[in-house]
Design a protein around this motif. Structure first.
Motif, mmCIF file in Angstrom:
data_model
loop_
_atom_site.group_PDB
_atom_site.id
_atom_site.type_symbol
_atom_site.label_atom_id
_atom_site.label_comp_id
_atom_site.label_asym_id
_atom_site.label_seq_id
_atom_site.Cartn_x
_atom_site.Cartn_y
_atom_site.Cartn_z
ATOM 1 N N ARG A 99 0.823 -1.208 0.000
ATOM 2 C CA ARG A 99 0.000 0.000 0.000
ATOM 3 C C ARG A 99 0.864 1.268 0.000
ATOM 4 O O ARG A 99 0.605 2.190 -0.770
ATOM 5 C CB ARG A 99 -0.939 -0.027 1.211
ATOM 6 C CG ARG A 99 -1.877 1.150 1.265
ATOM 7 C CD ARG A 99 -3.257 0.825 1.809
ATOM 8 N NE ARG A 99 -4.104 2.012 1.724
ATOM 9 C CZ ARG A 99 -4.767 2.363 0.642
ATOM 10 N NH1 ARG A 99 -4.712 1.625 -0.448
ATOM 11 N NH2 ARG A 99 -5.509 3.461 0.625
ATOM 12 N N SER A 100 1.909 1.278 0.837
ATOM 13 C CA SER A 100 2.741 2.488 0.894
ATOM 14 C C SER A 100 3.480 2.692 -0.437
ATOM 15 O O SER A 100 3.628 3.811 -0.910
ATOM 16 C CB SER A 100 3.736 2.413 2.056
ATOM 17 O OG SER A 100 4.712 1.435 1.775
ATOM 18 N N VAL A 101 3.901 1.588 -1.067
ATOM 19 C CA VAL A 101 4.566 1.701 -2.368
ATOM 20 C C VAL A 101 3.607 2.339 -3.372
ATOM 21 O O VAL A 101 3.956 3.253 -4.103
ATOM 22 C CB VAL A 101 5.029 0.305 -2.864
ATOM 23 C CG1 VAL A 101 5.508 0.402 -4.303
ATOM 24 C CG2 VAL A 101 6.139 -0.225 -1.989
ATOM 25 N N THR A 102 2.354 1.853 -3.376
ATOM 26 C CA THR A 102 1.368 2.372 -4.322
ATOM 27 C C THR A 102 1.119 3.861 -4.090
ATOM 28 O O THR A 102 1.074 4.640 -5.042
ATOM 29 C CB THR A 102 0.043 1.594 -4.180
ATOM 30 O OG1 THR A 102 0.333 0.212 -4.336
ATOM 31 C CG2 THR A 102 -0.947 2.028 -5.252
ATOM 32 N N LEU A 103 1.001 4.266 -2.834
ATOM 33 C CA LEU A 103 0.716 5.673 -2.546
ATOM 34 C C LEU A 103 1.858 6.584 -3.009
ATOM 35 O O LEU A 103 1.625 7.594 -3.647
ATOM 36 C CB LEU A 103 0.452 5.866 -1.052
ATOM 37 C CG LEU A 103 -0.914 5.342 -0.584
ATOM 38 C CD1 LEU A 103 -1.047 5.479 0.922
ATOM 39 C CD2 LEU A 103 -2.063 6.069 -1.290
ATOM 40 N N MET A 114 7.454 -6.408 -11.985
ATOM 41 C CA MET A 114 6.217 -5.914 -11.373
ATOM 42 C C MET A 114 6.510 -4.829 -10.338
ATOM 43 O O MET A 114 5.767 -3.858 -10.222
ATOM 44 C CB MET A 114 5.446 -7.064 -10.709
ATOM 45 C CG MET A 114 4.945 -8.136 -11.668
ATOM 46 S SD MET A 114 4.070 -7.502 -13.125
ATOM 47 C CE MET A 114 2.709 -6.709 -12.314
ATOM 48 N N LYS A 115 7.609 -4.999 -9.608
ATOM 49 C CA LYS A 115 7.983 -3.997 -8.597
ATOM 50 C C LYS A 115 8.220 -2.635 -9.263
ATOM 51 O O LYS A 115 7.791 -1.596 -8.746
ATOM 52 C CB LYS A 115 9.234 -4.476 -7.852
ATOM 53 C CG LYS A 115 9.424 -3.816 -6.505
ATOM 54 C CD LYS A 115 10.524 -4.499 -5.689
ATOM 55 C CE LYS A 115 10.019 -5.784 -5.041
ATOM 56 N NZ LYS A 115 11.042 -6.419 -4.165
ATOM 57 N N LEU A 158 1.959 2.399 -12.391
ATOM 58 C CA LEU A 158 1.269 1.868 -13.578
ATOM 59 C C LEU A 158 0.437 0.633 -13.256
ATOM 60 O O LEU A 158 -0.490 0.291 -13.988
ATOM 61 C CB LEU A 158 2.303 1.513 -14.657
ATOM 62 C CG LEU A 158 3.021 2.724 -15.271
ATOM 63 C CD1 LEU A 158 4.331 2.316 -15.919
ATOM 64 C CD2 LEU A 158 2.105 3.407 -16.289
ATOM 65 N N ILE A 159 0.795 -0.041 -12.171
ATOM 66 C CA ILE A 159 0.128 -1.278 -11.756
ATOM 67 C C ILE A 159 -0.195 -1.159 -10.270
ATOM 68 O O ILE A 159 0.596 -0.592 -9.512
ATOM 69 C CB ILE A 159 1.083 -2.485 -11.998
ATOM 70 C CG1 ILE A 159 1.304 -2.735 -13.485
ATOM 71 C CG2 ILE A 159 0.589 -3.745 -11.288
ATOM 72 C CD1 ILE A 159 0.191 -3.453 -14.195
ATOM 73 N N GLU A 160 -1.361 -1.708 -9.876
ATOM 74 C CA GLU A 160 -1.713 -1.777 -8.456
ATOM 75 C C GLU A 160 -1.565 -3.215 -7.979
ATOM 76 O O GLU A 160 -1.901 -4.146 -8.714
ATOM 77 C CB GLU A 160 -3.154 -1.312 -8.251
ATOM 78 C CG GLU A 160 -3.284 0.185 -8.428
ATOM 79 C CD GLU A 160 -4.733 0.646 -8.406
ATOM 80 O OE1 GLU A 160 -5.621 -0.155 -8.763
ATOM 81 O OE2 GLU A 160 -4.956 1.802 -8.043
ATOM 82 N N ALA A 184 -4.356 -10.263 -12.538
ATOM 83 C CA ALA A 184 -3.548 -11.474 -12.699
ATOM 84 C C ALA A 184 -2.602 -11.597 -11.518
ATOM 85 O O ALA A 184 -2.235 -10.591 -10.893
ATOM 86 C CB ALA A 184 -2.749 -11.392 -13.997
ATOM 87 N N CYS A 185 -2.230 -12.851 -11.188
ATOM 88 C CA CYS A 185 -1.176 -13.036 -10.178
ATOM 89 C C CYS A 185 0.109 -13.422 -10.908
ATOM 90 O O CYS A 185 0.075 -13.764 -12.097
ATOM 91 C CB CYS A 185 -1.573 -14.070 -9.126
ATOM 92 S SG CYS A 185 -1.548 -15.759 -9.689
ATOM 93 N N VAL A 186 1.240 -13.348 -10.216
ATOM 94 C CA VAL A 186 2.515 -13.691 -10.848
ATOM 95 C C VAL A 186 2.435 -15.092 -11.449
ATOM 96 O O VAL A 186 2.971 -15.351 -12.524
ATOM 97 C CB VAL A 186 3.679 -13.582 -9.831
ATOM 98 C CG1 VAL A 186 4.959 -14.169 -10.406
ATOM 99 C CG2 VAL A 186 3.915 -12.127 -9.454
#
Lengths: 117, 117
Positions: free
Chosen positions: B3-7, B80-81, B88-90, B60-62
């Motif tokens: 979550r913190s990465v996404t924010l 993905m990271k 660009l990806i959540e 999708a999952c890995v």
């Protein structure tokens, strides 16, 4: 010489601009799209694009671009070669200087390829 | 953690999405825009974006992504990271697996930033 570079680039961009999220991209389409993004993946090149677009008449020569970026002419010319190669910038030789303008058609294709489906 | 990465990423994208050709970009805006392009400047990441967007339910999952790309799970996770870091990806963790979906809002902002002024 600049003309053949531009034509190659436009071919590449035409092929590349399959929509990013409109279906699974073929390997060749993914490579070409990634190539255009790579040309824009540098702050100096992003700034060059914005500087040229904001120039009077929408065009600039290398002589206009070195001072605002604080870069040498060879460095600016290297960045311009990559932008021209990706079809993002058009180059026209007039006498001593080469003049550059943004290729709006490429930016339009790219924007449509990136827009969510 | 995801979550913190996404924010952080969303903050970056908000700041970055000044129009490319709407005036001379400030250094910080050029750097942030170039950072998003850098995340897309790799054919595997472009293909991952298209695969996730084309997946059932848009996620999708890995475990769904390794076979179509012919890449190992650690390699896919690395890509993905970078895509999550650029907004660009959540990413959402559900039990054992992380699930990914394309951030349409980021793609929409990016498309508008790239579109010719």
């Amino acid at each position: 010489m600049s003309r053949s570079v531009t034509l190659e680039a436009v071919d590449g961009v035409e092929a590349c601009c399959s929509p990013l999220t409109g279906g699974i991209l073929a390997d060749a389409a993914a490579e070409q799209l990634a190539g255009v993004f790579k040309a824009m993946a540098d702050p100096a090149r992003v700034k060059l694009l914005s500087l040229i677009a904001a120039s009077e008449g929408g065009e600039a020569c290398v002589c206009d671009l070195t001072a605002p970026l604080g870069l040498s002419q060879p460095t600016v010319s290297h960045h311009m070669k990559l932008l021209v190669g990706a079809g993002l910038i058009e180059r026209e030789q007039r006498g001593k200087w080469a003049y550059y303008r943004v290729n709006d058609d490429t930016l339009d294709r790219l924007a449509r390829a990136v827009a969510p489906g």
